[in-house]
Write an enzyme that holds these catalytic residues in place. Sequence first.
Site, PDB file in Angstrom:
ATOM      1  N   ARG A  29       0.807  -1.219   0.000  1.00  0.00           N
ATOM      2  CA  ARG A  29       0.000   0.000   0.000  1.00  0.00           C
ATOM      3  C   ARG A  29       0.838   1.267   0.000  1.00  0.00           C
ATOM      4  NH1 ARG A  29      -5.178  -0.841   3.946  1.00  0.00           N
ATOM      5  NH2 ARG A  29      -6.353  -2.038   2.392  1.00  0.00           N
ATOM      6  N   GLU A  45      -2.633  -7.931  -5.875  1.00  0.00           N
ATOM      7  CA  GLU A  45      -4.008  -8.340  -6.166  1.00  0.00           C
ATOM      8  C   GLU A  45      -4.061  -9.738  -6.769  1.00  0.00           C
ATOM      9  OE1 GLU A  45      -6.785  -7.215  -5.255  1.00  0.00           O
ATOM     10  OE2 GLU A  45      -6.188  -5.273  -4.469  1.00  0.00           O
ATOM     11  N   GLN A  50      -8.228 -15.549  -3.834  1.00  0.00           N
ATOM     12  CA  GLN A  50      -8.474 -16.816  -3.108  1.00  0.00           C
ATOM     13  C   GLN A  50      -7.461 -17.062  -1.998  1.00  0.00           C
ATOM     14  OE1 GLN A  50     -10.977 -18.578  -4.641  1.00  0.00           O
ATOM     15  NE2 GLN A  50     -10.920 -17.699  -6.661  1.00  0.00           N
ATOM     16  N   GLY A  89      -0.499 -21.793  -4.311  1.00  0.00           N
ATOM     17  CA  GLY A  89      -1.728 -22.364  -4.879  1.00  0.00           C
ATOM     18  C   GLY A  89      -2.215 -21.653  -6.139  1.00  0.00           C
ATOM     19  N   TYR A 126     -12.530  -7.617 -11.681  1.00  0.00           N
ATOM     20  CA  TYR A 126     -12.178  -7.167 -10.331  1.00  0.00           C
ATOM     21  C   TYR A 126     -10.761  -6.575 -10.298  1.00  0.00           C
ATOM     22  CZ  TYR A 126     -10.225  -7.079  -5.771  1.00  0.00           C
ATOM     23  OH  TYR A 126      -9.557  -6.638  -4.665  1.00  0.00           O
ATOM     24  N   ASP A 144     -14.913  -7.183  -4.288  1.00  0.00           N
ATOM     25  CA  ASP A 144     -14.448  -8.505  -3.851  1.00  0.00           C
ATOM     26  C   ASP A 144     -15.413  -9.050  -2.792  1.00  0.00           C
ATOM     27  OD1 ASP A 144     -13.945  -7.048  -1.584  1.00  0.00           O
ATOM     28  OD2 ASP A 144     -11.868  -7.720  -1.331  1.00  0.00           O
ATOM     29  N   CYS A 207     -20.795  -3.895  14.689  1.00  0.00           N
ATOM     30  CA  CYS A 207     -21.552  -2.712  14.260  1.00  0.00           C
ATOM     31  C   CYS A 207     -21.353  -1.531  15.208  1.00  0.00           C
ATOM     32  CB  CYS A 207     -23.036  -3.053  14.149  1.00  0.00           C
ATOM     33  SG  CYS A 207     -23.345  -4.416  13.008  1.00  0.00           S
ATOM     34  N   CYS A 210     -18.678   0.626  13.823  1.00  0.00           N
ATOM     35  CA  CYS A 210     -18.698   0.813  12.369  1.00  0.00           C
ATOM     36  C   CYS A 210     -19.023   2.264  11.992  1.00  0.00           C
ATOM     37  CB  CYS A 210     -19.734  -0.128  11.742  1.00  0.00           C
ATOM     38  SG  CYS A 210     -19.865   0.110   9.958  1.00  0.00           S
TER      39      CYS A 210
HETATM   40 FE1  SF4 Z   1     -22.593  -3.593  10.936  1.00  0.00          FE
HETATM   41 FE2  SF4 Z   1     -21.284  -1.707   9.600  1.00  0.00          FE
HETATM   42 FE3  SF4 Z   1     -21.417  -4.142   8.598  1.00  0.00          FE
HETATM   43 FE4  SF4 Z   1     -23.594  -2.616   8.692  1.00  0.00          FE
HETATM   44  S1  SF4 Z   1     -21.754  -2.237   7.483  1.00  0.00           S
HETATM   45  S2  SF4 Z   1     -23.460  -4.755   9.259  1.00  0.00           S
HETATM   46  S3  SF4 Z   1     -23.246  -1.510  10.602  1.00  0.00           S
HETATM   47  S4  SF4 Z   1     -20.419  -3.561  10.514  1.00  0.00           S
END
Ligand code: SF4
Length: 346
Positions: A29, A45, A50, A89, A126, A144, A207, A210
């Site tokens: 990166r 890439e 896989q 592989g 891709y 992906d 989540c 997130c």
């Molecule tokens: Fe949870 Fe974020 Fe995935 Fe939605 S995008 S399921 S909020 S982790």
Amino acid sequence: MTTVSYSSLPPARKLLNWYYRHRRHLPWRAAPGDVADPYRVWLSEIMLQQTVVATVRPYYDKFLAAYPTVTHLAAASVEEVCALWAGLGYYARARNLHKCAQAVVAMGGFPDCIEGLRGLPGIGPYTANAIGAIAFSLPVLPVDGNVERVTARLFAITDPFPGAKKSITKAAERLIEDKDARAAPGDFAQALFDLGATVCTPKSPNCLICPWAAHCQGQADGLADTLPVKVKKAERPRREGVAYVLLDKANNVVLLRRPPHGLLGGMLVLPEVPPIMARWRQAGTVEHVFTHFALTLTVRVARVSALPEGVLSAPVGSAPVPSVMRKALDAACLALNHAGDDKRSA
Ligand code: SF4
């Protein structure tokens, strides 16, 4: 069929800000905001197809040390490239890598448009989008498995895979319509990869941390960890085979080169029939899973004072062979050790 609502796309800015704080540091990166070297993006890439990041890292480092530029890679022989690839592989990738390097050198460098990239050996939609976005800042999104999962959850797409693949890809591609995503397509793509790999993980999406939680329909519906829905795959057929490990006193092993195409094409492998008459011992079986079948390989081993003239051979400990052959070699060495083999010839 799920009807996808695009009325409110999740803001790319939130994801980008999260990425600039929490991005994974990967050897291929570039720093945020910098445009990456297409050779490094392409090489990584192809290796990552896989294959998980932890497996790819040492191979990427080895390749970059041996072939610092695409010109070095193009100048190598395909046998050398396959030997360095051994153990990673999906060996058609190594042969296409070499072919692609030669095509790139012949055209004076990587093309900077999707159509040009798609015309190169081993580069599908891709990979073309990944190189296009990350190395040339083209406003495209490589979709992906990580991106598919995040998308299925964001838009609560409950139709099962693989049938839903097209509609999920279409939904994912809408994400790049955001002006902040279009301004930094490489960072945006890598941010999505990282979100899928570290937060929106397959089994237990986190989540709570997130950056897109407030915009995620799957989370709001309590469906996040059930998506994407996948139709159970049929079990792989099982095949059986035999591998003969013939060693000399100095622990060199007889190998053959597979034809260039097909399974393990171009790679060094163990013979499937006894290369000579010898006192063959049973060395157990090894299991290996290929994409389309599972293999049980019976291993037989013998030691002789000298290998037959003219055969291909390599030191058993460092022979550049695919993983399945490495398993067979390990089983053979273990059997010899158990039998108290002291390198006397049979
Ligand atoms: Fe949870 Fe974020 Fe995935 Fe939605 S995008 S399921 S909020 S982790």
